[in-house]
Design an enzyme around this catalytic site. Structure first.
Site, short mmCIF file in Angstrom:
data_model
loop_
_atom_site.label_atom_id
_atom_site.label_comp_id
_atom_site.label_asym_id
_atom_site.label_seq_id
_atom_site.Cartn_x
_atom_site.Cartn_y
_atom_site.Cartn_z
N SER A 74 0.85 -1.20 0.00
CA SER A 74 0.00 0.00 0.00
C SER A 74 0.88 1.24 0.00
CB SER A 74 -0.90 0.01 1.24
OG SER A 74 -1.47 1.31 1.36
N HIS B 49 -1.35 -1.29 -4.18
CA HIS B 49 -2.62 -0.99 -3.51
C HIS B 49 -2.71 0.53 -3.28
CE1 HIS B 49 -6.07 -2.11 -0.92
NE2 HIS B 49 -5.64 -1.17 -0.08
N ASP C 131 -4.91 3.49 -1.65
CA ASP C 131 -5.95 3.77 -0.65
C ASP C 131 -6.56 5.15 -0.87
OD1 ASP C 131 -6.10 1.46 1.08
OD2 ASP C 131 -4.03 1.94 1.63
N MET D 126 -9.24 7.84 0.27
CA MET D 126 -10.04 8.22 1.44
C MET D 126 -10.56 9.64 1.25
SD MET D 126 -7.69 6.70 4.49
CE MET D 126 -6.81 5.16 4.34
N HIS E 228 -8.59 0.99 -3.81
CA HIS E 228 -9.48 0.70 -2.67
C HIS E 228 -10.16 2.01 -2.27
CE1 HIS E 228 -9.61 -0.50 1.91
NE2 HIS E 228 -10.82 -0.42 1.37
N MET F 144 -12.37 4.15 -0.15
CA MET F 144 -13.04 4.31 1.15
C MET F 144 -13.75 5.65 1.10
SD MET F 144 -9.84 2.80 3.29
CE MET F 144 -8.77 3.02 1.87
N MET G 204 -11.40 -6.31 5.46
CA MET G 204 -10.61 -5.38 6.27
C MET G 204 -10.29 -6.02 7.62
SD MET G 204 -10.15 -2.65 4.46
CE MET G 204 -9.24 -1.80 5.75
N ASP H 198 -6.60 -6.72 4.27
CA ASP H 198 -6.01 -5.39 4.36
C ASP H 198 -6.05 -4.87 5.79
OD1 ASP H 198 -5.17 -2.80 3.89
OD2 ASP H 198 -6.90 -2.23 2.66
#
Ligand code: DX5
Ligand code: ZN
Length: 223
Positions: free
Chosen positions: A10, A35, A37, A39, A68, A70, A139, A179
């Site tokens: 990540s 990966h 992330d 957010m 990913h 979120m 998760m 993850d």
């Protein structure tokens, strides 16, 4: 144990002023995926990466870009991330009232489809979608930050997802990605429970030697 797991470092834990270095370390360490992330400061308290960063990563790596999300209203970001060069787009089951339409949008955008579940969300919520998706992202921390500890009970949830995939005869097609809080010392337990893809952020980019750490992860799969 499965020896063909994939490692997905990540970049959340990498140095954002030098993502090129992170990419070349992933090359040297043999990582399969990157990966990413995403957010939004709404679904989770943190604010991180948007489509322009994925667009900059894309020409600089051949690796599978695993986005990913979120975020609330995931449907709004599907096309921007697909156009930016994502290979897979994963959304949270908790972030939408209409998972089916998000799945349909991601498929129409031409990337692989993933659904993620927070540690407290009943696995039954994702069960109706197993035959339509490419990966389940389990998760093992509450999403929002790198560097948290692996939540006890996550291993049982991975085993449960594996069992559900077997019952639906899709275990060879749908990947299980895990993850949060994955380190060298607990990776084997996660793989043995059924994980196909391990995300690791701080364990890799917080290490003195990220390249050797990636190699050490892969050595776990060989014995
Ligand atoms: C957490 C993120 C993770 C995070 C993992 O919300 O989804 O991908 O980067 O970081 P570590 O491996 O440090 O727990
Ligand atoms: Zn993640």
């Amino acid at each position: 144990m499965a020896s063909e797991f994939k490692l997905a470092p990540s970049i959340l834990s990498a140095d954002f002023t030098n993502l090129q270095l992170a990419l070349s370390q992933c090359d040297d360490g043999g990582a399969h995926w990157i990966h990413v992330d995403v957010m939004d400061n709404q679904f989770v308290p943190n604010l991180t990466i948007g489509p322009p960063v994925v667009k900059s990563l894309r020409p600089n790596t051949k690796k599978f870009l695993d986005v990913h999300m979120m975020v609330i209203e995931p449907e709004k970001l599907v096309e921007p991330f697909a156009k930016a060069g994502a290979d897979s787009i994963t959304f949270h089951i908790e972030a939408t009232d209409d998972p089916q339409s998000v799945i349909d949008l991601i498929k129409a955008a031409g990337t692989k489809v993933g659904i993620s579940v927070k540690p407290a969300t009943p696995l039954a919520e994702i069960e109706p979608y197993y035959d339509q998706i490419d990966l389940v992202l389990v998760m093992s921390v509450d999403p929002g930050f790198g560097g948290q500890g692996y939540i006890d009970g996550s291993t049982e949830r991975i085993e449960k997802v594996k069992q559900m995939l077997i019952e639906k005869c899709v275990e060879n097609r749908v990947l299980i990605e895990v993850d949060g809080g994955i380190k060298l010392h607990n990776a084997k337990e996660v793989i043995d429970a059924g994980a196909d893809v391990l995300v690791a952020g701080s364990a890799i980019f917080g290490a003195d030697d990220p390249v050797q750490t990636m190699k050490d992860f892969y050595l776990l799969g060989t014995h």
